[in-house]
Design an enzyme around this catalytic site. Structure first.
Site, PDB file in Angstrom:
ATOM      1  CB  THR A  67     -11.783   0.101  -0.485  1.00  0.00           C
ATOM      2  OG1 THR A  67     -11.768  -1.298  -0.225  1.00  0.00           O
ATOM      3  CG2 THR A  67     -11.014   0.919   0.488  1.00  0.00           C
ATOM      4  CD  GLU A  68     -17.892   4.260   1.141  1.00  0.00           C
ATOM      5  OE1 GLU A  68     -19.025   3.793   0.811  1.00  0.00           O
ATOM      6  OE2 GLU A  68     -17.949   4.846   2.358  1.00  0.00           O
ATOM      7  N   PRO A  69     -12.778   6.103   1.235  1.00  0.00           N
ATOM      8  CG  PRO A  69     -12.512   8.240   0.119  1.00  0.00           C
ATOM      9  CD  PRO A  69     -13.513   6.724   0.389  1.00  0.00           C
TER      10      PRO A  69
ATOM     11  CD  GLN B  27     -14.759 -17.760  -7.483  1.00  0.00           C
ATOM     12  OE1 GLN B  27     -15.267 -18.785  -7.504  1.00  0.00           O
ATOM     13  NE2 GLN B  27     -14.862 -17.082  -8.924  1.00  0.00           N
ATOM     14  CD  GLU B  28     -12.143  -9.981  -3.353  1.00  0.00           C
ATOM     15  OE1 GLU B  28     -11.228  -9.030  -3.005  1.00  0.00           O
ATOM     16  OE2 GLU B  28     -13.296  -9.881  -2.921  1.00  0.00           O
TER      17      GLU B  28
ATOM     18  N   GLY C 143      22.519  -6.197  -4.242  1.00  0.00           N
ATOM     19  CA  GLY C 143      22.269  -4.734  -4.804  1.00  0.00           C
ATOM     20  C   GLY C 143      21.433  -4.988  -6.048  1.00  0.00           C
TER      21      GLY C 143
ATOM     22  N   GLY D  35      -8.833  -8.018  -0.171  1.00  0.00           N
ATOM     23  CA  GLY D  35      -9.656  -8.886   0.055  1.00  0.00           C
ATOM     24  C   GLY D  35      -9.781  -9.068   1.350  1.00  0.00           C
ATOM     25  N   GLY D  36      -9.695  -8.243   2.264  1.00  0.00           N
ATOM     26  CA  GLY D  36      -9.686  -8.341   3.875  1.00  0.00           C
ATOM     27  C   GLY D  36      -8.242  -8.579   4.155  1.00  0.00           C
TER      28      GLY D  36
END
Length: 373
Positions: A121-123, A237-238, A336, A359-360
């Site tokens: 993942t990137e910004p 698998q992930e 509460g 993971g998508g």
């Protein structure tokens, strides 16, 4: 389950209950676990259990991975990033690495001497992996890597990172490669250890690559351009790991809520005596039963090499959706107190939400399933 898996389950349970759970509050405050807990897990054989013994692993199967992570969730000790380290990173190395790469990195990972992370993942890029911007340019016998990654699990303590980067121009799948970066190299820099609404004890970091030089031999795979295919092959698998975490969390959430509603009184009788409580928990317990059945079927298929991409996507989206639903329904039973951070149910609720994203994203899972229909 068999005798070997039962013994591993008992070992994992003792480790997480005695050495992790008592530290979770402190780890949450410091936003990462203690580094030496990785070494301790390695000493006990709880890291890389499904990696071949010749590379320092346990020589087991995904069933061994699943047993360990289920006990981790049952112990309310989610902060050790072993699912990523052992179930994901180690398997990229074992599947695509050369013999030299496996011998260089896997024994250290199994011992807890090296902590592994994977940086996709990137910004500006999440699930759209073909649109990443991080580049690896060839310079003699080296790659020079420039770019930034974010939301990287284990990033703060990592010793080696599998980096998804562009080795060719364009947006095609064949422009992406996976390259291993040791974090001791010049130009590698860690950014913030990010503050999250949940999973506070698990480090999640920004990573920066400012002209990091690594040998071309750090490329995973026989040639450049295989990264996207490798990611697609390993993501089932992930996603199954994420599903297993969800099923274990559903079970733990239901059981702690059952115990609470039978002890807590309102209007002169236990909460469990009210029809609404029983109906709500009846639904949640049914979800728990179906979740385990579905997960067991997926694991059985995976052990036979038959878990396909759409089924893994179904496991990821459905189990995580149910995890969030059950956490919300059960928190309501605590009133509460459920909103108080000191109660485990509040942490289960907050920790659940990211499961539908990493993971998508679950929307992507539905796209995958839809295309298979």
């Amino acid at each position: 389950m068999d005798e070997d898996l039962d013994a591993l389950r008992d070992l994992a349970r003792r480790f997480f209950e005695k050495e992790c759970a008592p530290n979770e509050d402190r780890w949450a405050r410091q936003h990462h676990i203690d580094r030496d807990i990785w070494n301790r897990a390695g000493e006990l054989g709880l890291l890389c259990p499904s990696i071949p013994e010749q590379y320092g692993g346990g020589g087991g199967t995904f069933a061994h991975e699943a047993v360990i992570l289920v006990e981790q969730i049952r112990a309310l000790a989610p902060s050790l990033g072993n699912p990523v380290h052992s179930g994901i990173v180690a398997h990229y190395l074992n599947t695509y690495g050369t013999e030299e790469q496996k011998l260089a990195w896997l024994p250290g990972m199994a011992a807890g001497e090296l902590v592994g992370a994977i940086a996709m993942t990137e910004p500006g890029t999440g699930s759209d992996l073909q649109n990443i911007k991080t580049k690896a340019v060839t310079d003699g016998d080296d790659y020079v890597i420039t770019g930034a990654k974010t939301f990287i699990t284990n990033g703060y303590l990592s010793d080696l990172v599998i980096v998804a980067c562009k080795t060719a121009d364009g947006k095609g799948a064949d422009s992406v490669s996976l390259i291993v970066v040791e974090t001791e190299r010049d130009g590698f820099r860690r950014g913030r250890n990010l503050e999250k609404i949940g999973q506070h004890g698990q480090d999640t970091c920004e990573l920066f690559f400012d002209g990091v030089r690594v040998p071309r031999s750090n490329l995973l795979g026989t040639t450049e351009g295989l990264g996207f295919i490798q990611l697609m092959q390993q993501l089932p698998q992930e996603r199954l790991i994420i599903g297993a975490i969800a099923a274990a969390a559903i079970e733990q959430t239901v059981e702690m809520t059952l115990a609470y509603t039978k002890e807590r009184e309102a209007f002169g009788k236990p909460l469990f005596a009210f029809q609404n409580t029983q109906f709500t928990l009846a639904e949640c317990d049914t979800i728990k039963t179906i979740a385990w059945s579905f997960l067991d079927d997926c694991i059985t298929k995976h052990l036979r090499g038959e878990l396909d991409v759409p089924t893994a996507a179904k496991a990821k989206w459905w189990l995580t959706e149910q995890q969030c639903r059950v956490a919300d329904e059960c928190l309501q039973m605590f009133g509460g107190y459920g909103y108080m951070a000191e109660y485990p149910i509040s942490r289960m609720y907050a920790d659940a939400r990211i499961q539908k994203i990493y993971g998508g994203a679950n929307e992507v899972m539905k796209l995958i399933i839809g295309r298979s229909l």
